[in-house]
Design an enzyme around this catalytic site. Sequence first.
Site, PDB file in Angstrom:
ATOM      1  N   SER A 668       7.844  11.845   5.827  1.00 60.43           N
ATOM      2  CA  SER A 668       6.454  11.404   5.997  1.00 60.43           C
ATOM      3  C   SER A 668       6.210  10.748   7.347  1.00 60.43           C
ATOM      4  CB  SER A 668       6.070  10.429   4.876  1.00 60.43           C
ATOM      5  OG  SER A 668       6.845   9.248   4.946  1.00 60.43           O
ATOM      6  N   LYS A 711       0.585   2.972   1.672  1.00 58.58           N
ATOM      7  CA  LYS A 711       0.778   2.957   3.123  1.00 58.58           C
ATOM      8  C   LYS A 711      -0.464   2.443   3.845  1.00 58.58           C
ATOM      9  CE  LYS A 711       4.217   6.644   3.097  1.00 58.58           C
ATOM     10  NZ  LYS A 711       4.531   8.053   3.420  1.00 58.58           N
TER      11      LYS A 711
END
Length: 818
Positions: A668, A711
């Site tokens: 990611s 996030k």
Amino acid sequence: MTDTAHTDAIEPVAVETLRRSCDPADLGFATTAELEPLEGLIGQDRAIEAIGLAAGMRAADFNLFVQGPPGTGRRASVDTYLAKHAATLPEPDDWAYVNNFDAPHRPRALRLPPGVARRLKDEMEDVVDDLAIDIAALFESDDYQAASRAINEEFGEQQEHAMSEFADKAKAENIALMRTPMGIMLTAIKDGEVVKSDHFETLPEAEQKEIEEKIGRLQTELSEILRNAPKLDRERRRRIEALNAEMLGEVVSSRLREARDAFAGLDPVQEYLATVEQDMTGNAEMFLAVMQQPEQADGPFPESVHKAHSNPVFQRYMVNVMVTRAEGEARGAPLETEDLPTLDRLTGRIEHAQQMGALITSFMMIKPGALHRANGGYLVLDARRLLTEPMAWPALKQCLQSESITITSMGERLSLVSTTSLEPDPIPMNLRVVLIGDRMLYAALITLDPDFAELFKLQADFEESIDRSPESQALFARVLGARAASDGLRPVSAGGVARLMDEAVRLAEDAGKLSLHLGALGDILREADHYADRNRRETIEAEDVEKAVQQADRRASRIKDRMREMVTRKTILIDTEGAQVGQVNGLSVIGLGGYRFGRPARITARTRMGSGKLIDIEREVELGGPLHSKGVLILSGYLSSTYALDVPFSLQASLVFEQSYGGVDGDSASAAELFALISSLSGLPLAQRFGVTGSVNQNGEVQAIGGVNEKIEGFFETCADRGLTGTQGVIIPAANVDHLMLRQDVVDAVRDGKFRVIAIHSIDEGLAVLTGRDPGVRGADGSYPPDSVNGLAEARLRGFAEQRLKFARDAKPSGQGG
């Protein structure tokens, strides 16, 4: 082009998309008390069908593995469905172990109709108790006493007659028969008096010899008579035993005839009672020996000493019931669970007792296991617990393959015990085993154990989420209402249900889904009920649910708070303002048990001339996982196929997560790493007010990642701790927009213009936002615009290639070449 222009060229994600909350007004009720409770689960049709097939299949090897994450209701569904189906099935037979009189180490297993085993056990106890009394009365009866006395007198008279005749014969020869403490002696008689030793020596020698000859001859005859006495006594005992057997046989036969009548038509019982009668008739002395003992009991709480069946001597006639139905127990097939599936608790065990320093056992010390109790029905086991217990999994497979239950101890399997044990008859097995575990465990078993696929042909895979729609929301509300009612909680208001649905969407990590992790939602619901009680509310409101969510986060967030503190104090270096070359804020997720939170991490890249090697420092020090390493290799492929295609790829670069001291895995951060590399190559700084997440492929497309909500919130918290400027934000893959379900405080900040969420499709879009420059597109001549990001990066790579070629020419020794 200015920074702002290129940043604004890509519109931020609309506020409405950041959190698509459920509107209580759309639910159509005030509280869940108005709803009809929905029993069972929603969205699990596929799994329920598999459970139904396993329940109804007759084939022995169609056992079931239920897979899925905990909290999806998999265990409750299995128990509920199988319980209903088990109630429709016939009751299984009883099983009992009885003594094998011919081979006591191999107890016999009796298969009996339901409920008969307990009756047989009680009947044999009554038989022993009755016979103990009847046999004692028999041997005390006048008829028996007269018959035995006649036998004793008969043999006594024979012995006395022989001795009387011998005494008369000796007396005729002037020899007397005298009984002394030392035994029977012969001595001479003269003038009616016994000849004493001193007088004997005064007799003439001829007379002495005559007396000695008589005594010697008579002594021989006496010895023969005395030798015949044991023979007569043995004959007397045989006659007594024959009398006992004759009279005992009548008593035993009479009592066991009653037992046979009680179990008429049951051949196994009839055969067993026949062996019992034969053994009892041949061992009548046991009853006599026990009944002649004074009644004693050990310990302060004596057993019923007047009950003969409690005496260990008569254990040989008892019945060890392994499986039977208790009075009042529900009819149908059994549904058993074993929470501690050890070998002994699964297949049964043979217990031992210490006696005189040795371990002894008997068929009455055989104990049933879960397989015995579930025989004829269903057995539900936790797969992980089963596999962690020594020898339990091989034993279960052996039983399933042989379709029988064989009791073997751990010591016997490992050849650690030399004590004599038993070999009970195996019990035929007909049941369905249901294992409950996760998907990883199922994959491991199907891959590593060749027997697993043959024995567990069915799988029930529980879904983790369901599509979000008005219909599914209505069903979800009924499920929540049923959960609140079953747990004894207050009804939930429409606002409370809507807030719980919002949390279900967040758990699903998809705005178009509702999570089916009902266990986690049930925990929130119970805690919310506690807060509603403290606030003296009649229903659970949205405020109570919100507080339960916040308090759960607070209890688990100690480590997150310490990390935020270290970022605020600049112990961990994160920039949220300005711009830096070769530096970007990557976003990661840290998971601690069931709690996850996001945190930013500085990613830096350094580039120079080289041979095309891209160094992943995390991988070099073995902190990078395989997925992270894969992402870095993709970056290398993207760079080599995008820039300076007509010259050798002459780059050496290094990438690192700064201040990362643990493992790094996942791809990611690959988009952020690529941004840092291109920045280092182009010399253009990246705006540090953005956090970046997303994976990238070799075509430069930014791909979806997991944990997007955490996030975004992690970087938002960092910016909020330092003060929101209105220019900060997070860059995410456009494919993740449908997964957004952000906290309300983040949504409010975006609505107020203090924070942004920008979605991108490609690396070029991200470069435009981060650099404020045109990323550049190859023109008709095949080159990028010179001042574009890509143009500057390609020029740098061409420069590396030219330097490398020049270095190679300069390093060539003189005199070489063509």
